[in-house]
Design a protein around this motif. Structure first.
Motif, PDB file in Angstrom:
ATOM      1  N   ALA A 148       0.807  -1.226   0.000  1.00 30.50           N
ATOM      2  CA  ALA A 148       0.000   0.000   0.000  1.00 30.50           C
ATOM      3  C   ALA A 148       0.837   1.272   0.000  1.00 30.50           C
ATOM      4  O   ALA A 148       0.404   2.299  -0.535  1.00 30.50           O
ATOM      5  CB  ALA A 148      -0.935   0.003   1.207  1.00 30.50           C
ATOM      6  N   VAL A 149       2.042   1.231   0.592  1.00 32.95           N
ATOM      7  CA  VAL A 149       2.807   2.477   0.724  1.00 32.95           C
ATOM      8  C   VAL A 149       3.269   3.023  -0.628  1.00 32.95           C
ATOM      9  O   VAL A 149       3.511   4.226  -0.755  1.00 32.95           O
ATOM     10  CB  VAL A 149       4.036   2.298   1.651  1.00 32.95           C
ATOM     11  CG1 VAL A 149       3.600   2.045   3.078  1.00 32.95           C
ATOM     12  CG2 VAL A 149       4.962   1.194   1.143  1.00 32.95           C
ATOM     13  N   ILE A 189      -4.397   5.657  -8.348  1.00 29.43           N
ATOM     14  CA  ILE A 189      -5.576   4.883  -8.740  1.00 29.43           C
ATOM     15  C   ILE A 189      -5.172   3.628  -9.506  1.00 29.43           C
ATOM     16  O   ILE A 189      -5.644   2.523  -9.217  1.00 29.43           O
ATOM     17  CB  ILE A 189      -6.520   5.747  -9.592  1.00 29.43           C
ATOM     18  CG1 ILE A 189      -7.046   6.936  -8.778  1.00 29.43           C
ATOM     19  CG2 ILE A 189      -7.679   4.912 -10.136  1.00 29.43           C
ATOM     20  CD1 ILE A 189      -7.788   7.967  -9.606  1.00 29.43           C
ATOM     21  N   PHE A 190      -4.297   3.800 -10.481  1.00 31.97           N
ATOM     22  CA  PHE A 190      -3.886   2.705 -11.357  1.00 31.97           C
ATOM     23  C   PHE A 190      -3.279   1.553 -10.567  1.00 31.97           C
ATOM     24  O   PHE A 190      -3.609   0.373 -10.805  1.00 31.97           O
ATOM     25  CB  PHE A 190      -2.885   3.237 -12.379  1.00 31.97           C
ATOM     26  CG  PHE A 190      -2.349   2.200 -13.325  1.00 31.97           C
ATOM     27  CD1 PHE A 190      -3.139   1.685 -14.335  1.00 31.97           C
ATOM     28  CD2 PHE A 190      -1.045   1.756 -13.218  1.00 31.97           C
ATOM     29  CE1 PHE A 190      -2.644   0.730 -15.212  1.00 31.97           C
ATOM     30  CE2 PHE A 190      -0.532   0.809 -14.087  1.00 31.97           C
ATOM     31  CZ  PHE A 190      -1.336   0.294 -15.085  1.00 31.97           C
ATOM     32  N   ASN A 191      -2.416   1.860  -9.616  1.00 31.54           N
ATOM     33  CA  ASN A 191      -1.722   0.803  -8.877  1.00 31.54           C
ATOM     34  C   ASN A 191      -2.611   0.069  -7.888  1.00 31.54           C
ATOM     35  O   ASN A 191      -2.222  -0.989  -7.381  1.00 31.54           O
ATOM     36  CB  ASN A 191      -0.508   1.385  -8.150  1.00 31.54           C
ATOM     37  CG  ASN A 191       0.694   1.525  -9.061  1.00 31.54           C
ATOM     38  OD1 ASN A 191       1.349   0.548  -9.394  1.00 31.54           O
ATOM     39  ND2 ASN A 191       0.976   2.750  -9.477  1.00 31.54           N
ATOM     40  N   LEU A 192      -3.796   0.603  -7.606  1.00 36.51           N
ATOM     41  CA  LEU A 192      -4.714  -0.083  -6.697  1.00 36.51           C
ATOM     42  C   LEU A 192      -5.680  -1.009  -7.433  1.00 36.51           C
ATOM     43  O   LEU A 192      -6.495  -1.675  -6.801  1.00 36.51           O
ATOM     44  CB  LEU A 192      -5.506   0.948  -5.879  1.00 36.51           C
ATOM     45  CG  LEU A 192      -4.698   1.682  -4.806  1.00 36.51           C
ATOM     46  CD1 LEU A 192      -5.573   2.696  -4.081  1.00 36.51           C
ATOM     47  CD2 LEU A 192      -4.075   0.712  -3.810  1.00 36.51           C
ATOM     48  N   ILE A 193      -5.582  -1.077  -8.764  1.00 42.33           N
ATOM     49  CA  ILE A 193      -6.405  -2.027  -9.518  1.00 42.33           C
ATOM     50  C   ILE A 193      -6.006  -3.450  -9.110  1.00 42.33           C
ATOM     51  O   ILE A 193      -4.820  -3.783  -9.111  1.00 42.33           O
ATOM     52  CB  ILE A 193      -6.215  -1.826 -11.031  1.00 42.33           C
ATOM     53  CG1 ILE A 193      -6.709  -0.434 -11.454  1.00 42.33           C
ATOM     54  CG2 ILE A 193      -6.953  -2.905 -11.821  1.00 42.33           C
ATOM     55  CD1 ILE A 193      -6.413  -0.099 -12.903  1.00 42.33           C
ATOM     56  N   PRO A 194      -6.975  -4.302  -8.745  1.00 39.02           N
ATOM     57  CA  PRO A 194      -6.635  -5.643  -8.229  1.00 39.02           C
ATOM     58  C   PRO A 194      -6.324  -6.657  -9.326  1.00 39.02           C
ATOM     59  O   PRO A 194      -6.942  -7.720  -9.413  1.00 39.02           O
ATOM     60  CB  PRO A 194      -7.892  -6.021  -7.445  1.00 39.02           C
ATOM     61  CG  PRO A 194      -8.999  -5.320  -8.154  1.00 39.02           C
ATOM     62  CD  PRO A 194      -8.413  -4.006  -8.622  1.00 39.02           C
ATOM     63  N   LEU A 195      -5.373  -6.344 -10.180  1.00 39.52           N
ATOM     64  CA  LEU A 195      -4.913  -7.267 -11.209  1.00 39.52           C
ATOM     65  C   LEU A 195      -3.393  -7.343 -11.152  1.00 39.52           C
ATOM     66  O   LEU A 195      -2.730  -6.328 -10.911  1.00 39.52           O
ATOM     67  CB  LEU A 195      -5.345  -6.784 -12.596  1.00 39.52           C
ATOM     68  CG  LEU A 195      -6.821  -6.941 -12.973  1.00 39.52           C
ATOM     69  CD1 LEU A 195      -7.094  -6.260 -14.301  1.00 39.52           C
ATOM     70  CD2 LEU A 195      -7.213  -8.414 -13.045  1.00 39.52           C
ATOM     71  N   PRO A 196      -2.808  -8.540 -11.334  1.00 39.60           N
ATOM     72  CA  PRO A 196      -1.349  -8.631 -11.346  1.00 39.60           C
ATOM     73  C   PRO A 196      -0.795  -7.900 -12.554  1.00 39.60           C
ATOM     74  O   PRO A 196      -1.437  -7.892 -13.618  1.00 39.60           O
ATOM     75  CB  PRO A 196      -1.100 -10.151 -11.443  1.00 39.60           C
ATOM     76  CG  PRO A 196      -2.343 -10.702 -12.073  1.00 39.60           C
ATOM     77  CD  PRO A 196      -3.463  -9.827 -11.599  1.00 39.60           C
ATOM     78  N   ARG A 209      -1.738  -7.459  -4.954  1.00 43.03           N
ATOM     79  CA  ARG A 209      -0.996  -7.973  -3.799  1.00 43.03           C
ATOM     80  C   ARG A 209      -1.747  -7.724  -2.503  1.00 43.03           C
ATOM     81  O   ARG A 209      -1.722  -8.544  -1.574  1.00 43.03           O
ATOM     82  CB  ARG A 209       0.392  -7.322  -3.742  1.00 43.03           C
ATOM     83  CG  ARG A 209       1.272  -7.633  -4.945  1.00 43.03           C
ATOM     84  CD  ARG A 209       1.473  -9.112  -5.116  1.00 43.03           C
ATOM     85  NE  ARG A 209       2.235  -9.435  -6.323  1.00 43.03           N
ATOM     86  CZ  ARG A 209       2.334 -10.652  -6.832  1.00 43.03           C
ATOM     87  NH1 ARG A 209       1.734 -11.663  -6.238  1.00 43.03           N
ATOM     88  NH2 ARG A 209       3.030 -10.870  -7.936  1.00 43.03           N
ATOM     89  N   ILE A 210      -2.427  -6.580  -2.424  1.00 43.68           N
ATOM     90  CA  ILE A 210      -3.199  -6.277  -1.221  1.00 43.68           C
ATOM     91  C   ILE A 210      -4.356  -7.260  -1.075  1.00 43.68           C
ATOM     92  O   ILE A 210      -4.594  -7.809   0.010  1.00 43.68           O
ATOM     93  CB  ILE A 210      -3.716  -4.826  -1.280  1.00 43.68           C
ATOM     94  CG1 ILE A 210      -2.540  -3.840  -1.190  1.00 43.68           C
ATOM     95  CG2 ILE A 210      -4.716  -4.557  -0.142  1.00 43.68           C
ATOM     96  CD1 ILE A 210      -2.923  -2.404  -1.422  1.00 43.68           C
ATOM     97  N   ILE A 211      -5.102  -7.483  -2.164  1.00 44.47           N
ATOM     98  CA  ILE A 211      -6.206  -8.448  -2.130  1.00 44.47           C
ATOM     99  C   ILE A 211      -5.694  -9.842  -1.809  1.00 44.47           C
ATOM    100  O   ILE A 211      -6.314 -10.600  -1.051  1.00 44.47           O
ATOM    101  CB  ILE A 211      -6.954  -8.452  -3.480  1.00 44.47           C
ATOM    102  CG1 ILE A 211      -7.597  -7.097  -3.746  1.00 44.47           C
ATOM    103  CG2 ILE A 211      -8.003  -9.556  -3.507  1.00 44.47           C
ATOM    104  CD1 ILE A 211      -8.627  -6.685  -2.725  1.00 44.47           C
ATOM    105  N   GLU A 212      -4.544 -10.190  -2.370  1.00 44.84           N
ATOM    106  CA  GLU A 212      -3.960 -11.518  -2.137  1.00 44.84           C
ATOM    107  C   GLU A 212      -3.653 -11.718  -0.658  1.00 44.84           C
ATOM    108  O   GLU A 212      -3.900 -12.797  -0.101  1.00 44.84           O
ATOM    109  CB  GLU A 212      -2.689 -11.663  -2.979  1.00 44.84           C
ATOM    110  CG  GLU A 212      -2.101 -13.056  -2.975  1.00 44.84           C
ATOM    111  CD  GLU A 212      -0.870 -13.161  -3.853  1.00 44.84           C
ATOM    112  OE1 GLU A 212      -0.724 -14.178  -4.550  1.00 44.84           O
ATOM    113  OE2 GLU A 212      -0.052 -12.211  -3.843  1.00 44.84           O
ATOM    114  N   ASP A 213      -3.103 -10.694  -0.007  1.00 47.46           N
ATOM    115  CA  ASP A 213      -2.772 -10.812   1.414  1.00 47.46           C
ATOM    116  C   ASP A 213      -4.015 -10.786   2.305  1.00 47.46           C
ATOM    117  O   ASP A 213      -3.987 -11.290   3.427  1.00 47.46           O
ATOM    118  CB  ASP A 213      -1.819  -9.684   1.830  1.00 47.46           C
ATOM    119  CG  ASP A 213      -0.391  -9.944   1.377  1.00 47.46           C
ATOM    120  OD1 ASP A 213       0.043 -11.103   1.426  1.00 47.46           O
ATOM    121  OD2 ASP A 213       0.294  -8.986   0.975  1.00 47.46           O
TER     122      ASP A 213
END
Length: 238
Positions: A97-98, A150-157, A163-167
């Motif tokens: 997230a950081v 915004i772009f980096n928070l999209i839940p796709l590899p 990675r956030i959703i995965e954890d």
């Protein structure tokens, strides 16, 4: 020159401002990942020389070029070994997230800089050329960093949101996610490069950039005082 401009997402004359913005945005984003992982006990990034503010260690040539062509891009991913964290899931979420949060912070500081310049009238004391350069640079510092957030928070590899959703997911779901991660990458590429899919996915998401910018503007005006945001209508025009 006209042919080259058709290939680019941003005006070619703004190239210097965009490159400065990307160097700052990508460097701080990847440094935030590397430094937080290092502080949580994983020295993988540190041993790879990534706990540094040297842009040369973080920039990816293809990712930088693509942001000029497609409006999105990436830096070199930071290697992270979550198994070395005391609390792998919690610390993994924080490390992921950081990065996006660092981009949001850069945008917030840039909007604050706009506020200060307007409130103090400092731009009125310099030439028009300097005013224009400062306005262009801060415009891109705000816009590109909010878009990267915004772009980096999209839940796709391979994005941080994935990675956030995965954890956050239960173990059985994590296993399924790992097994199907290659399909996530395929979906991601389709969304990015097929205009019709991009129009109903990325474009609405990127549309959230304006409310985010407005929120920071309103916050600063609430805490300090109302101000005329002159020179920044291209991004913050209501």
């Amino acid at each position: 020159m006209d042919f080259l401009q058709k290939l680019l997402w941003y005006p070619i004359e703004d190239f210097p401002f965009i490159m400065i913005t990307l160097v700052v945005a990508f460097t701080l984003h990847e440094f935030a990942h590397a430094y937080s992982a290092y502080k949580f006990g994983d020295h993988t990034a540190y041993n790879a020389g990534r706990v540094t503010l040297n842009p040369a260690m973080h920039l990816d040539v293809l990712g930088t070029i693509l942001i000029m062509i497609a409006g999105f891009g990436w830096a070199r991913p930071v290697p992270v070994n979550r198994g070395r964290f005391k609390s792998p899931r919690l610390m993994g979420i924080i490390v992921s997230a950081v990065g996006p949060l660092s981009n949001l912070l850069i945008a917030a500081v840039s909007i604050l800089a706009v506020y200060v310049l307007n409130e103090t009238g400092l731009l009125h004391a310099v030439s028009y050329g300097v005013q224009s350069a400062v306005i262009h640079l801060l415009n891109y510092m705000i816009l590109i960093n909010v878009l990267l957030f915004i772009f980096n928070l999209i839940p796709l590899p391979p994005l941080d949101g994935y990675r956030i959703i995965e954890d956050l997911a239960p173990q059985r779901v994590r296993i399924k996610m790992d097994q199907n991660a290659h399909w996530g990458m395929f979906i991601f590429l389709l969304i990015v490069f097929i205009p019709s899919l991009r129009e109903v996915t990325l474009d609405p998401l990127f549309g959230l950039s304006r409310p985010i910018i407005y929120w920071f503007q309103d916050l600063y005006e609430l805490v300090f005082s109302p101000v005329d945001w002159f020179g920044f209508q291209r991004i913050v025009d209501r």
